[in-house]
Design an enzyme around this catalytic site. Structure first.
Site, PDB file in Angstrom:
ATOM      1  N   ARG A   1      -2.869   6.741   0.302  1.00 55.49           N
ATOM      2  CA  ARG A   1      -3.490   8.032   1.030  1.00 55.49           C
ATOM      3  C   ARG A   1      -2.091   8.577   1.960  1.00 55.49           C
ATOM      4  O   ARG A   1      -2.371   9.453   2.372  1.00 55.49           O
ATOM      5  CB  ARG A   1      -4.534   7.658   1.831  1.00 55.49           C
ATOM      6  CG  ARG A   1      -5.947   7.577   0.939  1.00 55.49           C
ATOM      7  CD  ARG A   1      -7.062   6.955   1.582  1.00 55.49           C
ATOM      8  NE  ARG A   1      -6.584   5.606   1.886  1.00 55.49           N
ATOM      9  CZ  ARG A   1      -7.295   4.913   2.826  1.00 55.49           C
ATOM     10  NH1 ARG A   1      -8.926   5.351   3.017  1.00 55.49           N
ATOM     11  NH2 ARG A   1      -7.168   3.447   2.843  1.00 55.49           N
TER      12      ARG A   1
ATOM     13  N   ARG B   1      -6.396  12.522  -6.033  1.00 58.47           N
ATOM     14  CA  ARG B   1      -7.544  11.605  -5.949  1.00 58.47           C
ATOM     15  C   ARG B   1      -8.631  12.594  -5.844  1.00 58.47           C
ATOM     16  O   ARG B   1      -9.976  12.398  -6.078  1.00 58.47           O
ATOM     17  CB  ARG B   1      -7.397  10.715  -4.775  1.00 58.47           C
ATOM     18  CG  ARG B   1      -8.366  10.121  -4.054  1.00 58.47           C
ATOM     19  CD  ARG B   1      -8.526   8.637  -4.788  1.00 58.47           C
ATOM     20  NE  ARG B   1      -9.535   7.819  -3.822  1.00 58.47           N
ATOM     21  CZ  ARG B   1     -10.858   8.378  -3.418  1.00 58.47           C
ATOM     22  NH1 ARG B   1     -11.454   9.557  -3.831  1.00 58.47           N
ATOM     23  NH2 ARG B   1     -11.513   7.676  -2.813  1.00 58.47           N
TER      24      ARG B   1
ATOM     25  N   ASP C   1      -6.621  -2.612  -7.613  1.00 57.40           N
ATOM     26  CA  ASP C   1      -7.196  -3.066  -6.164  1.00 57.40           C
ATOM     27  C   ASP C   1      -7.545  -4.695  -6.485  1.00 57.40           C
ATOM     28  O   ASP C   1      -7.749  -5.439  -7.677  1.00 57.40           O
ATOM     29  CB  ASP C   1      -8.657  -2.520  -5.982  1.00 57.40           C
ATOM     30  CG  ASP C   1      -8.832  -2.804  -4.579  1.00 57.40           C
ATOM     31  OD1 ASP C   1      -8.426  -2.070  -3.528  1.00 57.40           O
ATOM     32  OD2 ASP C   1      -9.629  -3.939  -4.230  1.00 57.40           O
TER      33      ASP C   1
ATOM     34  N   ARG D   1       0.808  -1.159   0.031  1.00 58.96           N
ATOM     35  CA  ARG D   1       0.114  -0.042   0.077  1.00 58.96           C
ATOM     36  C   ARG D   1       0.789   1.347   0.137  1.00 58.96           C
ATOM     37  O   ARG D   1       0.495   2.324   0.462  1.00 58.96           O
ATOM     38  CB  ARG D   1      -0.978   0.234   1.154  1.00 58.96           C
ATOM     39  CG  ARG D   1      -2.065  -1.075   1.270  1.00 58.96           C
ATOM     40  CD  ARG D   1      -3.178  -0.908   0.220  1.00 58.96           C
ATOM     41  NE  ARG D   1      -4.048  -1.746   0.113  1.00 58.96           N
ATOM     42  CZ  ARG D   1      -5.312  -1.452   0.676  1.00 58.96           C
ATOM     43  NH1 ARG D   1      -5.621  -0.162   1.247  1.00 58.96           N
ATOM     44  NH2 ARG D   1      -6.509  -2.337   0.702  1.00 58.96           N
TER      45      ARG D   1
HETATM   46  C1  LIG Z   1      -7.868  -6.659   0.889  1.00 55.41           C
HETATM   47  C2  LIG Z   1      -7.635  -5.891  -0.149  1.00 55.41           C
HETATM   48  C3  LIG Z   1      -8.367  -4.812  -0.896  1.00 55.41           C
HETATM   49  N1  LIG Z   1      -7.477  -4.215  -1.695  1.00 55.41           N
HETATM   50  C4  LIG Z   1      -6.002  -4.932  -1.815  1.00 55.41           C
HETATM   51  C5  LIG Z   1      -6.050  -5.898  -0.655  1.00 55.41           C
HETATM   52  C6  LIG Z   1      -5.075  -6.828  -0.499  1.00 55.41           C
HETATM   53  C7  LIG Z   1      -4.162  -6.398   0.431  1.00 55.41           C
HETATM   54  C8  LIG Z   1      -4.698  -5.781   2.043  1.00 55.41           C
HETATM   55  O1  LIG Z   1      -4.956  -6.989   2.680  1.00 55.41           O
HETATM   56  O2  LIG Z   1      -4.475  -4.538   2.171  1.00 55.41           O
HETATM   57  C9  LIG Z   1      -5.119  -4.600  -2.556  1.00 55.41           C
HETATM   58  C10 LIG Z   1      -4.526  -3.284  -2.988  1.00 55.41           C
HETATM   59  N2  LIG Z   1      -5.374  -2.035  -2.912  1.00 55.41           N
HETATM   60  C11 LIG Z   1      -4.660  -1.075  -3.102  1.00 55.41           C
HETATM   61  C12 LIG Z   1      -3.271  -1.443  -3.649  1.00 55.41           C
HETATM   62  C13 LIG Z   1      -2.346  -0.709  -4.297  1.00 55.41           C
HETATM   63  C14 LIG Z   1      -1.082  -1.054  -4.613  1.00 55.41           C
HETATM   64  C15 LIG Z   1      -0.063  -0.871  -3.120  1.00 55.41           C
HETATM   65  O3  LIG Z   1      -0.163  -1.715  -2.607  1.00 55.41           O
HETATM   66  O4  LIG Z   1       0.334   0.392  -3.082  1.00 55.41           O
HETATM   67  C16 LIG Z   1      -3.152  -2.902  -3.341  1.00 55.41           C
HETATM   68  C17 LIG Z   1      -2.295  -4.152  -3.557  1.00 55.41           C
HETATM   69  C18 LIG Z   1      -4.904   0.261  -3.393  1.00 55.41           C
HETATM   70  C19 LIG Z   1      -6.035   0.855  -2.573  1.00 55.41           C
HETATM   71  N3  LIG Z   1      -7.209   0.258  -2.340  1.00 55.41           N
HETATM   72  C20 LIG Z   1      -7.943   1.120  -1.624  1.00 55.41           C
HETATM   73  C21 LIG Z   1      -7.402   2.267  -1.418  1.00 55.41           C
HETATM   74  C22 LIG Z   1      -8.019   3.419  -0.676  1.00 55.41           C
HETATM   75  C23 LIG Z   1      -8.894   3.980  -1.562  1.00 55.41           C
HETATM   76  C24 LIG Z   1      -8.861   5.704  -1.543  1.00 55.41           C
HETATM   77  O5  LIG Z   1      -8.292   6.413  -2.129  1.00 55.41           O
HETATM   78  O6  LIG Z   1      -9.817   6.314  -0.879  1.00 55.41           O
HETATM   79  C25 LIG Z   1      -6.110   2.177  -1.952  1.00 55.41           C
HETATM   80  C26 LIG Z   1      -5.283   3.033  -2.065  1.00 55.41           C
HETATM   81  C27 LIG Z   1      -9.601   0.767  -1.039  1.00 55.41           C
HETATM   82  C28 LIG Z   1      -9.770  -0.730  -0.600  1.00 55.41           C
HETATM   83  N4  LIG Z   1      -9.588  -1.866  -1.240  1.00 55.41           N
HETATM   84  C29 LIG Z   1      -9.854  -2.831  -0.410  1.00 55.41           C
HETATM   85  C30 LIG Z   1     -10.241  -2.417   0.738  1.00 55.41           C
HETATM   86  C31 LIG Z   1     -10.521  -3.412   2.094  1.00 55.41           C
HETATM   87  C32 LIG Z   1     -10.315  -1.208   0.697  1.00 55.41           C
HETATM   88  C33 LIG Z   1     -10.669  -0.138   1.597  1.00 55.41           C
HETATM   89  C34 LIG Z   1     -10.013   0.126   2.962  1.00 55.41           C
HETATM   90  C35 LIG Z   1      -8.979   1.278   2.502  1.00 55.41           C
HETATM   91  O7  LIG Z   1      -9.518   2.334   2.109  1.00 55.41           O
HETATM   92  O8  LIG Z   1      -7.679   1.086   2.790  1.00 55.41           O
HETATM   93  C36 LIG Z   1      -9.718  -4.523  -0.980  1.00 55.41           C
END
Ligand SMILES: Cc1c2[nH]c(c1CCC(=O)O)Cc1[nH]c(c(CCC(=O)O)c1C)Cc1[nH]c(c(CCC(=O)O)c1C)Cc1[nH]c(c(C)c1CCC(=O)O)C2
Length: 341
Positions: free
Chosen positions: A29, A38, A75, A25
């Protein structure tokens, strides 16, 4: 030609002059430049689905944090979306699936998409990123593990218990396997296409692994991860990160994955004993980055000492939390780079 291939060499199990470092991640953010971009958009999905912007955000942490690898900004939920089960990203709440999987008919309706059709925007983002990186660091592709994707498809949103999804495994084991097989087929084709589009390592995220009992984990998750590693390992090094599934290390070690990711509950020395010659990745507690710079440095060095004795890629034990000070992330990265263990 890569200018910095430390991560790639460590991911292949080769010796490196120093430990490479990146953060799960890292694109997101924590970076003000991410939040600024964003804020101009309609939402998360617009960012993910616009290849030029996804590429820009992928590269932000390379400039801002000087990490040794880029992970494509996307994602794990793009896979169910492309299979015919769209997600929404609800501001401040997380993912939501307006329709969920309940029956055999729901599963039969799902597509196994051609990646260039259903997920072409991710592949375009990879191609643009690869070109723009110009060999600065290697590019990581990724997908969710089939079980974690099933959990969202059945539950419909995040959950502490995922009781609907886990209940489904008990009530409908045959249907669960039918769904997992479809997700696995989609994921293999998708990851192969990511490699063709420029991904040099792929990581499988089983974020909800830890909610299953070990025997069920073997039956409903590890075997599908094994299938994915068998299909991808001939192409690129594969990393498996299964959060909370400390008991599954010997199972992953028996697959052709090259790297095993550790969360912060795992003891690196113990995992080394179970993981043969695999590279280990991890595992600083993301909360360690809330300390003072001195505390971050000390915690990072303590973590590095625990991984002595085999190939290591430094990372956190899960994604970096959005309220982390990027200056502390830079202390983490610099501490790893200065370390000669
Ligand atoms: C379970 C999972 C998800 N997404 C992901 C997983 C597996 C890894 C983990 O367990 O964290 C994988 C993921 N999601 C995102 C990445 C980007 C690449 C990186 O790692 O930098 C990666 C590798 C961006 C994201 N994915 C998400 C954001 C935040 C969205 C925003 O900009 O508002 C980002 C940057 C949204 C997301 N996406 C997901 C959730 C539960 C959420 C909401 C929670 C949160 O806000 O962090 C599902």
């Amino acid at each position: 030609m890569l200018k910095n291939d430390l991560f790639l060499r460590a991911a292949r199990g080769e010796a490196t002059e120093r430990t490479p470092v990146w953060l799960m991640r890292q694109a997101g953010r924590i970076l003000p430049e991410y939040r600024a971009l964003r804020a101009r958009l309609s939402g998360f999905k617009e960012l993910v689905e616009t290849p030029e912007l996804a590429a820009e955000v992928t590269i932000q942490p390379i400039d801002a944090l000087d990490v040794d690898a880029a992970i494509i900004f996307s994602d794990i939920l793009v896979v169910p979306d492309a299979m015919g089960l769209p997600y929404e990203m609800v501001e401040a709440r997380g993912p939501l699936f307006p329709t969920t999987i309940k029956s055999a008919a729901d599963i039969d309706k799902l597509r196994i998409p051609d990646p260039e059709d259903g997920l072409g925007y991710v592949l375009d983002a990879l191609r643009i990123t690869k070109k723009a990186l110009n060999g600065r660091v290697p590019l990581i592709g990724f997908a969710g593990a089939p079980f974690t994707i099933l959990a969202y498809m059945i539950e419909g949103h995040g959950s502490k218990t995922f009781s609907k999804a886990r209940g489904f495994l008990y009530k409908e084991p045959v249907l669960a396997h039918r769904l997992l097989a479809k997700i696995t087929a989609t994921t293999i084709a998708y990851l192969q296409a990511q490699v063709a589009a420029g991904a040099q390592v792929v990581q499988v995220f089983d974020s909800w692994a830890g909610i299953l009992p070990p025997a069920q984990y073997t039956e409903f998750s590890a075997r599908y991860i094994a299938e994915i590693t068998e299909a991808l390992a001939p192409l690129v090094p594969v990393t498996v990160f299964a959060k909370g599934a400390w008991w599954a290390v010997p199972e992953f070690a028996a697959t052709p994955c090259r790297t095993i990711g550790l969360d912060w509950n795992q003891d690196p020395a113990q995992v080394r004993l179970q993981a043969g010659n695999k590279t280990l990745q991890g595992n600083l507690d993301p909360c360690a980055l809330y300390g003072t710079p001195e505390q971050v440095k000390a915690a990072t060095e303590a973590m590095l000492r625990q991984f002595a004795g085999g190939p290591h890629i430094a990372n956190l034990g899960h994604g970096v939390y959005p309220d982390t000070n990027p200056d502390n992330v830079r202390v983490f990265v610099e501490t790893v780079k200065a370390w000669r263990g």
